[in-house]
Design a protein around this motif. Structure first.
Motif, PDB file in Angstrom:
ATOM      1  N   LEU A 295       0.841  -1.207   0.000  1.00 29.82           N
ATOM      2  CA  LEU A 295       0.000   0.000   0.000  1.00 29.82           C
ATOM      3  C   LEU A 295       0.877   1.259   0.000  1.00 29.82           C
ATOM      4  O   LEU A 295       0.555   2.247  -0.658  1.00 29.82           O
ATOM      5  CB  LEU A 295      -0.960  -0.003   1.198  1.00 29.82           C
ATOM      6  CG  LEU A 295      -2.034   1.082   1.168  1.00 29.82           C
ATOM      7  CD1 LEU A 295      -2.873   1.029  -0.113  1.00 29.82           C
ATOM      8  CD2 LEU A 295      -2.970   0.979   2.378  1.00 29.82           C
ATOM      9  N   GLU A 296       1.990   1.209   0.709  1.00 25.50           N
ATOM     10  CA  GLU A 296       2.929   2.339   0.679  1.00 25.50           C
ATOM     11  C   GLU A 296       3.425   2.572  -0.754  1.00 25.50           C
ATOM     12  O   GLU A 296       3.497   3.701  -1.222  1.00 25.50           O
ATOM     13  CB  GLU A 296       4.141   2.045   1.571  1.00 25.50           C
ATOM     14  CG  GLU A 296       3.838   2.078   3.049  1.00 25.50           C
ATOM     15  CD  GLU A 296       5.011   1.561   3.883  1.00 25.50           C
ATOM     16  OE1 GLU A 296       4.801   1.352   5.078  1.00 25.50           O
ATOM     17  OE2 GLU A 296       6.121   1.357   3.331  1.00 25.50           O
ATOM     18  N   TRP A 297       3.764   1.477  -1.425  1.00 25.28           N
ATOM     19  CA  TRP A 297       4.314   1.608  -2.782  1.00 25.28           C
ATOM     20  C   TRP A 297       3.260   2.166  -3.733  1.00 25.28           C
ATOM     21  O   TRP A 297       3.545   3.022  -4.582  1.00 25.28           O
ATOM     22  CB  TRP A 297       4.829   0.240  -3.264  1.00 25.28           C
ATOM     23  CG  TRP A 297       5.757   0.363  -4.439  1.00 25.28           C
ATOM     24  CD1 TRP A 297       5.506  -0.022  -5.722  1.00 25.28           C
ATOM     25  CD2 TRP A 297       7.081   0.929  -4.444  1.00 25.28           C
ATOM     26  NE1 TRP A 297       6.589   0.255  -6.520  1.00 25.28           N
ATOM     27  CE2 TRP A 297       7.565   0.840  -5.764  1.00 25.28           C
ATOM     28  CE3 TRP A 297       7.883   1.489  -3.458  1.00 25.28           C
ATOM     29  CZ2 TRP A 297       8.821   1.298  -6.126  1.00 25.28           C
ATOM     30  CZ3 TRP A 297       9.151   1.956  -3.820  1.00 25.28           C
ATOM     31  CH2 TRP A 297       9.594   1.854  -5.138  1.00 25.28           C
ATOM     32  N   ILE A 298       2.026   1.704  -3.585  1.00 31.44           N
ATOM     33  CA  ILE A 298       0.936   2.209  -4.437  1.00 31.44           C
ATOM     34  C   ILE A 298       0.748   3.714  -4.187  1.00 31.44           C
ATOM     35  O   ILE A 298       0.606   4.507  -5.118  1.00 31.44           O
ATOM     36  CB  ILE A 298      -0.379   1.428  -4.158  1.00 31.44           C
ATOM     37  CG1 ILE A 298      -0.230  -0.019  -4.650  1.00 31.44           C
ATOM     38  CG2 ILE A 298      -1.582   2.103  -4.815  1.00 31.44           C
ATOM     39  CD1 ILE A 298      -1.302  -0.983  -4.147  1.00 31.44           C
ATOM     40  N   ALA A 299       0.803   4.118  -2.901  1.00 24.26           N
ATOM     41  CA  ALA A 299       0.655   5.541  -2.561  1.00 24.26           C
ATOM     42  C   ALA A 299       1.816   6.348  -3.142  1.00 24.26           C
ATOM     43  O   ALA A 299       1.631   7.461  -3.647  1.00 24.26           O
ATOM     44  CB  ALA A 299       0.594   5.708  -1.045  1.00 24.26           C
ATOM     45  N   LEU A 300       2.997   5.771  -3.078  1.00 26.35           N
ATOM     46  CA  LEU A 300       4.183   6.466  -3.596  1.00 26.35           C
ATOM     47  C   LEU A 300       4.088   6.636  -5.124  1.00 26.35           C
ATOM     48  O   LEU A 300       4.430   7.692  -5.665  1.00 26.35           O
ATOM     49  CB  LEU A 300       5.398   5.632  -3.209  1.00 26.35           C
ATOM     50  CG  LEU A 300       6.752   6.280  -3.266  1.00 26.35           C
ATOM     51  CD1 LEU A 300       7.585   5.827  -2.062  1.00 26.35           C
ATOM     52  CD2 LEU A 300       7.467   5.856  -4.510  1.00 26.35           C
ATOM     53  N   TYR A 339       8.692  -2.385  -9.924  1.00 26.75           N
ATOM     54  CA  TYR A 339       9.753  -3.220  -9.362  1.00 26.75           C
ATOM     55  C   TYR A 339       9.221  -4.602  -8.975  1.00 26.75           C
ATOM     56  O   TYR A 339       8.045  -4.769  -8.691  1.00 26.75           O
ATOM     57  CB  TYR A 339      10.296  -2.598  -8.078  1.00 26.75           C
ATOM     58  CG  TYR A 339      11.111  -1.337  -8.197  1.00 26.75           C
ATOM     59  CD1 TYR A 339      11.197  -0.617  -9.371  1.00 26.75           C
ATOM     60  CD2 TYR A 339      11.795  -0.861  -7.082  1.00 26.75           C
ATOM     61  CE1 TYR A 339      11.949   0.545  -9.446  1.00 26.75           C
ATOM     62  CE2 TYR A 339      12.550   0.304  -7.142  1.00 26.75           C
ATOM     63  CZ  TYR A 339      12.624   0.999  -8.334  1.00 26.75           C
ATOM     64  OH  TYR A 339      13.360   2.139  -8.382  1.00 26.75           O
ATOM     65  N   GLU A 340      10.147  -5.547  -8.908  1.00 18.28           N
ATOM     66  CA  GLU A 340       9.840  -6.840  -8.294  1.00 18.28           C
ATOM     67  C   GLU A 340       9.656  -6.606  -6.793  1.00 18.28           C
ATOM     68  O   GLU A 340      10.191  -5.636  -6.243  1.00 18.28           O
ATOM     69  CB  GLU A 340      11.009  -7.811  -8.483  1.00 18.28           C
ATOM     70  CG  GLU A 340      11.327  -8.168  -9.922  1.00 18.28           C
ATOM     71  CD  GLU A 340      10.257  -9.032 -10.551  1.00 18.28           C
ATOM     72  OE1 GLU A 340       9.570  -9.749  -9.812  1.00 18.28           O
ATOM     73  OE2 GLU A 340      10.099  -8.960 -11.782  1.00 18.28           O
TER      74      GLU A 340
END
Ligand code: SF4
Length: 368
Positions: A295-300, A339-340
């Motif tokens: 979820l952090e990555w999606i937000a980023l 990214y993987e």
């Protein structure tokens, strides 16, 4: 296989594609394909003739990939943006990656899911006008129920995407502190009464827009630095990063004006974020901590796209955020951040004090 409603509508637009996937990427070649390619001659039209198709592959980061030319393009891409391999041998000659893209498949213990990735402009075109319909898992466990509940929040047009993300991250963080996670707990956290209470509490939190703007600007530059050094996506990234380096924090009026322009694409962005939640929030074997990282990555990713569009539409002479600009930067930023899983974890571990953020930092990135 469970797929969203748009899944079967996709068609590659090939020579009409504004950002072909046949350049500036690691195009993987699986072992089976490479074996077949060792016995196939290159098409006559390939500029530099080698002994067989396999001779055009190379190893990068431990993976066999197609070696790109000096302009970072696949050597099999012709001047008309068509694939020389397909023209000569037909679709069956392609590697698994080329055959599958932009589709992605996840196999869970009791079902398989298929989806399309936002790294392709023809996919973004499918998401522009109406909210997407995502399939439901027939007997969801607690983690699948979390995913569905978050997708419902993202698609709820009564709240902003930012509010939906802030509420989702808060609930995920709370659930992570309260293992084991049960269906009853998830249902309670996402109940209308709990959400109303949480919404009111978040509403009262002060989140200065200027602080969010500065943080996003830093994150965007940080995500871009390696691509700039390698000369990748230069027509998109070079002007963007020049703007990011030059800009001073905007005043409220400019931020409000930008938010209005962005709102024109509200459905598109809800579909983009909901699709990210469907495809990336919960992978096979994931735990609640993995879901927090995703979820952090999606937000980023979403914050970086927003920042890019803000910079572009605030540049001198620019007064309109066109659909093509929105689409192209969703595609480019998605390719840059695709990214993987292990690489996402490494990036978050190297870039932040803790890979799992507290809610305050998540809110700083997402803003209101
Ligand atoms: S990015 Fe999409 S539309 Fe463009 S060439 Fe690749 S698959 Fe086709």
């Amino acid at each position: 296989m469970l797929t969203p409603d748009y899944y079967n509508k996709f068609t590659c637009i090939a020579d009409k594609c504004p950002i072909t996937c046949c350049k500036e990427w690691k195009i993987a070649v699986d072992a089976d394909t490479n074996r077949r390619w060792k016995k196939l001659l290159p098409p006559d039209t390939v500029p530099e003739c080698r002994k067989n198709l396999s001779a055009y592959t190379t190893k990068k980061d431990g993976q066999r990939v197609i070696g790109l030319d000096a302009m970072h393009r696949c050597p099999f891409l012709d001047e008309a943006k068509l694939c020389r391999l397909v023209s000569t041998y037909g679709d069956s000659v392609l590697s698994e990656t080329c055959t599958t893209f932009p589709r992605e498949y996840h196999t869970f213990h009791d079902h398989k899911e298929g989806m399309l990735m936002p790294c392709c402009p023809a996919v973004i075109d499918l998401w522009r006008y109406t909210l997407l319909d995502f399939p439901q898992v027939s007997e969801p466990d607690a983690l699948f129920l979390i995913r569905t509940s978050i997708m419902n929040l993202i698609q709820d047009t009564n709240i902003s995407i930012e509010e939906a993300l802030l509420e989702s991250f808060y609930i995920l963080s709370e659930l992570a502190k309260n293992v084991p996670i049960t269906i009853a707990k998830v249902t309670e956290y996402f109940s209308p009464a709990s959400l109303a209470e949480l919404r009111a509490a978040i509403h009262d939190v002060e989140l200065p827009a200027a602080d969010t703007w500065m943080e996003r600007n830093e994150l965007l530059q940080d995500l871009s630095v390696n691509y700039i050094e390698e000369g990748l996506y230069a027509p998109y990234l070079n002007p963007l990063i020049t703007l990011a380096e030059q800009f001073t924090v905007p005043d409220d009026e400019r931020l409000i004006d930008f938010n209005k322009q962005l709102h024109t694409y509200d459905i598109l962005f809800r579909n983009y974020v909901a699709n990210e939640i469907f495809s990336d929030l919960l992978m096979p074997e994931d735990t609640i901590d993995d879901m927090l990282l995703h979820l952090e990555w999606i937000a980023l990713e979403y914050a970086s796209i927003r920042q890019s569009l803000f910079l572009l539409c605030s540049a001198e002479g620019a007064n309109h955020l066109s659909y093509e600009t929105v689409r192209d930067y969703i595609v480019i930023l998605s390719r840059m951040t695709g990214y993987e899983d292990a690489d996402i974890r490494e990036y978050l571990e190297n870039s932040f004090a803790s890979p799992i953020w507290d809610w305050g930092y998540f809110a700083l990135v997402v803003g209101k």
